[in-house]
Design a protein around this motif. Sequence first.
Motif, mmCIF file in Angstrom:
data_model
loop_
_atom_site.group_PDB
_atom_site.id
_atom_site.type_symbol
_atom_site.label_atom_id
_atom_site.label_comp_id
_atom_site.label_asym_id
_atom_site.label_seq_id
_atom_site.Cartn_x
_atom_site.Cartn_y
_atom_site.Cartn_z
ATOM 1 N N GLY A 9 29.986 -18.063 10.248
ATOM 2 C CA GLY A 9 28.982 -17.089 10.667
ATOM 3 C C GLY A 9 28.540 -16.129 9.574
ATOM 4 O O GLY A 9 27.516 -15.465 9.715
ATOM 5 N N LEU A 10 29.272 -16.061 8.472
ATOM 6 C CA LEU A 10 28.915 -15.120 7.398
ATOM 7 C C LEU A 10 27.603 -15.511 6.713
ATOM 8 O O LEU A 10 26.821 -14.651 6.312
ATOM 9 N N LYS A 13 16.541 -15.377 0.041
ATOM 10 C CA LYS A 13 17.969 -15.650 0.173
ATOM 11 C C LYS A 13 18.271 -17.089 -0.227
ATOM 12 O O LYS A 13 17.534 -18.011 0.081
ATOM 13 N N SER A 14 19.402 -17.296 -0.904
ATOM 14 C CA SER A 14 19.807 -18.613 -1.384
ATOM 15 C C SER A 14 20.416 -19.439 -0.257
ATOM 16 O O SER A 14 21.347 -18.992 0.408
ATOM 17 N N ALA A 21 25.258 -21.379 2.853
ATOM 18 C CA ALA A 21 26.167 -22.445 3.280
ATOM 19 C C ALA A 21 27.589 -22.174 2.792
ATOM 20 O O ALA A 21 28.557 -22.363 3.538
ATOM 21 N N LEU A 22 27.733 -21.709 1.555
ATOM 22 C CA LEU A 22 29.061 -21.402 1.012
ATOM 23 C C LEU A 22 29.738 -20.281 1.796
ATOM 24 O O LEU A 22 30.939 -20.358 2.107
ATOM 25 N N THR A 70 37.002 -28.426 18.481
ATOM 26 C CA THR A 70 35.912 -27.457 18.650
ATOM 27 C C THR A 70 35.754 -26.578 17.412
ATOM 28 O O THR A 70 34.638 -26.223 17.039
ATOM 29 N N TRP A 71 36.869 -26.228 16.765
ATOM 30 C CA TRP A 71 36.785 -25.400 15.562
ATOM 31 C C TRP A 71 36.040 -26.149 14.455
ATOM 32 O O TRP A 71 35.188 -25.573 13.771
ATOM 33 N N LEU A 72 36.335 -27.447 14.279
ATOM 34 C CA LEU A 72 35.640 -28.239 13.256
ATOM 35 C C LEU A 72 34.147 -28.374 13.574
ATOM 36 O O LEU A 72 33.309 -28.327 12.671
ATOM 37 N N ILE A 73 33.814 -28.516 14.851
ATOM 38 C CA ILE A 73 32.408 -28.618 15.243
ATOM 39 C C ILE A 73 31.678 -27.302 14.954
ATOM 40 O O ILE A 73 30.581 -27.291 14.377
ATOM 41 N N VAL A 74 32.279 -26.182 15.326
ATOM 42 C CA VAL A 74 31.666 -24.865 15.091
ATOM 43 C C VAL A 74 31.533 -24.612 13.595
ATOM 44 O O VAL A 74 30.499 -24.133 13.112
ATOM 45 N N TRP A 75 32.565 -24.953 12.822
ATOM 46 C CA TRP A 75 32.564 -24.750 11.372
ATOM 47 C C TRP A 75 31.457 -25.576 10.717
ATOM 48 O O TRP A 75 30.681 -25.079 9.905
ATOM 49 N N GLY A 76 31.372 -26.850 11.084
ATOM 50 C CA GLY A 76 30.339 -27.727 10.522
ATOM 51 C C GLY A 76 28.942 -27.264 10.890
ATOM 52 O O GLY A 76 28.020 -27.264 10.055
ATOM 53 N N TYR A 77 28.766 -26.862 12.147
ATOM 54 C CA TYR A 77 27.454 -26.380 12.586
ATOM 55 C C TYR A 77 27.059 -25.116 11.827
ATOM 56 O O TYR A 77 25.900 -24.954 11.432
#
Length: 163
Positions: free
Chosen positions: A94-95, A80-81, A86-87, A128-135
């Motif tokens: 989560g995808l 897997k790439s 990441a993209l 929290t959304w930015l933290i979850v997104w970045g993680y």
Amino acid sequence: MVTCQSCGSEVDEGAKFCKNCGSEVIVEEENENISETKFCANCGFEMPKSTKFCPECGTSTDGVAQAVKNTNNAVINPDKSSGLAALLSFLIIGLGQVYIGLTKKGIILFIAAIISGVLMMVIIGWITWLIVWGYAIYDAYNSAEKMKNGIAVQDTIDIDNLF
């Protein structure tokens, strides 16, 4: 002991050519043993080439590119790439984890993003959304890289190994 196939004389271990006739030494026994064994991609256990599942960890050895979960809930998926993972997590939180076989982790991150979205009515939701997104982006890339290197990745969120 190795003997020359041409003249039958005794040949020193590791020699490529016979010292009596100069013929190239072909060591059939060693070549057969090497081709009859293989190593598990998950744990490195040496096993016969005909083995379909590693007797040490239970990982499939049939060469089909697929995510394999062992009894510790760890996943190995070498094909897997990491960039695509990441993209995908950049586009939908989560995808990327689902793409590399970490479905439980992907669902947990997606639910955390939904909860953060609801909390956006209060200022804390944006943070929290930015933290979850970045993680999610960071984890998708790093987990895919670990899998490429043959390292088993747990299908859970491990806060201890975040930093």
